[in-house]
Scaffold this active site. Structure first.
Site, short mmCIF file in Angstrom:
data_model
loop_
_atom_site.label_atom_id
_atom_site.label_comp_id
_atom_site.label_asym_id
_atom_site.label_seq_id
_atom_site.Cartn_x
_atom_site.Cartn_y
_atom_site.Cartn_z
N ASP A 1 0.82 -1.21 0.00
CA ASP A 1 0.00 0.00 0.00
C ASP A 1 0.85 1.26 0.00
O ASP A 1 2.08 1.20 0.16
CB ASP A 1 -0.96 0.00 1.20
CG ASP A 1 -0.30 -0.41 2.51
OD1 ASP A 1 0.95 -0.38 2.59
OD2 ASP A 1 -1.01 -0.78 3.45
N ASP B 1 -7.29 -2.42 14.50
CA ASP B 1 -8.68 -2.73 14.11
C ASP B 1 -8.76 -4.00 13.26
O ASP B 1 -9.79 -4.29 12.68
CB ASP B 1 -9.31 -1.54 13.38
CG ASP B 1 -8.60 -1.20 12.06
OD1 ASP B 1 -7.63 -1.90 11.69
OD2 ASP B 1 -9.02 -0.23 11.40
N HIS C 1 -7.05 -4.72 10.52
CA HIS C 1 -6.85 -4.60 9.07
C HIS C 1 -5.54 -5.26 8.62
O HIS C 1 -4.58 -5.34 9.39
CB HIS C 1 -6.91 -3.13 8.60
CG HIS C 1 -5.79 -2.26 9.04
ND1 HIS C 1 -5.96 -0.93 9.37
CD2 HIS C 1 -4.46 -2.50 9.22
CE1 HIS C 1 -4.80 -0.41 9.70
NE2 HIS C 1 -3.88 -1.34 9.63
N GLU D 1 -9.61 -1.81 5.62
CA GLU D 1 -10.22 -1.44 6.89
C GLU D 1 -11.47 -2.29 7.13
O GLU D 1 -11.96 -2.95 6.21
CB GLU D 1 -10.60 0.05 6.84
CG GLU D 1 -9.42 0.99 6.62
CD GLU D 1 -8.51 1.12 7.84
OE1 GLU D 1 -8.40 0.17 8.63
OE2 GLU D 1 -7.90 2.20 8.00
P1 PGA Z 1 2.32 -1.08 12.69
O1 PGA Z 1 1.13 -1.05 11.61
O2 PGA Z 1 3.20 -2.20 12.28
O3 PGA Z 1 2.97 0.27 12.55
O4 PGA Z 1 1.67 -1.30 14.01
C1 PGA Z 1 0.50 -2.22 11.25
C2 PGA Z 1 -0.68 -1.94 10.33
O5 PGA Z 1 -1.37 -0.93 10.54
O6 PGA Z 1 -0.93 -2.74 9.44
#
Ligand code: PGA
Length: 261
Positions: free
Chosen positions: A67, A136, A138, A143
């Protein structure tokens, strides 16, 4: 799903790097799906170390990132282009033309998303997909509510994600882009092999829902239950809400060939 639990973040990152190295040793021209965020940084550090000290070779490797924020130029320090070059690409012998990251600045997102999917197919599909997970639930920027069949597209970020990621934007929620271009859940599920990494207490609930909850678009990571080759790498804190934690530990300790702590 195989669940492996390590005493801390460093041990988890090293074990995850071993899995990447095994894939590259078996297939030097493997296609890797890459993730950004805090979680895979330790894994990338370890891959860089293995490249420098053990000759882990990326010369034939192709990568596709999950992404990118919409609107951030490649040179923006919070863009995922910038992150990947800083944390991994500039330290290893990957060929620049083999690196694919969704564009956050294209003037035709629809065409770009179609091209990205097509490019993954043309390169033979993703052999190993690396994933983090949001609080959350994702994966990539899929999302809650994202179709489990979704493909690469533009997503509007959830408020929680924007708040979680504000830490990278001087703590300012208003500076976090609202849109991202992201591989879909359907795109991710087509990878031949998937590894998801999670570290820290803030991920414990999402991890438990992913592994032990129902398959639901409300926790897009739960779709991984439908995939035949997923390994979930956790540290103790991220594993702390799992109901069957003793069972996973028992498997990890006894399964032939299982990664050991
Ligand atoms: P993080 O993000 O590794 O910075 O916790 C993970 C994500 O949001 O997929």
């Amino acid at each position: 799903m195989e669940v492996v639990i390590y005493p801390n973040y460093e041990a988890m990152s090293k074990a995850a790097a071993q899995m990447v190295a095994r894939v590259l040793n078996a297939k030097p021209n493997a296609v890797l799906g890459l993730a950004t965020g805090s979680t895979p940084e330790g894994l990338y550090r370890e891959l860089v170390r293995m490249h420098r000290e053990e000759g882990l070779d990326f010369s034939q490797v192709t990568t596709f990132n999950l992404d990118e924020y919409v609107g951030l130029p490649k040179s923006h320090p919070q863009s995922y282009h910038y992150f990947m070059h800083e944390k991994l690409f500039k330290h290893i012998n990957i060929a620049l033309q083999n690196i694919y990251i969704p564009s956050g600045t294209t003037d035709n997102y629809e065409a770009f998303c179609r091209w990205y999917e097509e490019r993954i197919r043309q390169c033979g599909g993703i052999d190993l997909q690396i994933l983090g997970i949001g609080a959350d639930g994702h994966i990539a920027f899929n999302e809650p509510g994202s179709s489990l069949g979704s493909r690469t597209r533009i997503k509007t970020l959830a408020r929680q994600t924007i708040e979680d990621n504000a830490r990278f934007f001087d703590g300012r929620v208003d500076l976090v882009p609202i849109y991202a271009i992201t591989m879909g859940v359907g795109t991710i599920l087509e990878a031949r092999k998937i590894m998801l990494l999670a570290s820290g207490k803030s991920k414990a609930k999402a991890v438990a829902a992913t592994i032990e909850g129902p398959v639901t678009s409300m926790i897009t990571a739960s779709a991984l239950q439908l995939h035949r080759d997923v390994t979930i790498f956790l540290d103790e804190e991220a594993a702390s809400d799992l109901k069957l934690i003793d069972y996973y530990r028992w498997i990890q300790a006894n399964k032939p060939g299982a990664p050991k702590t």
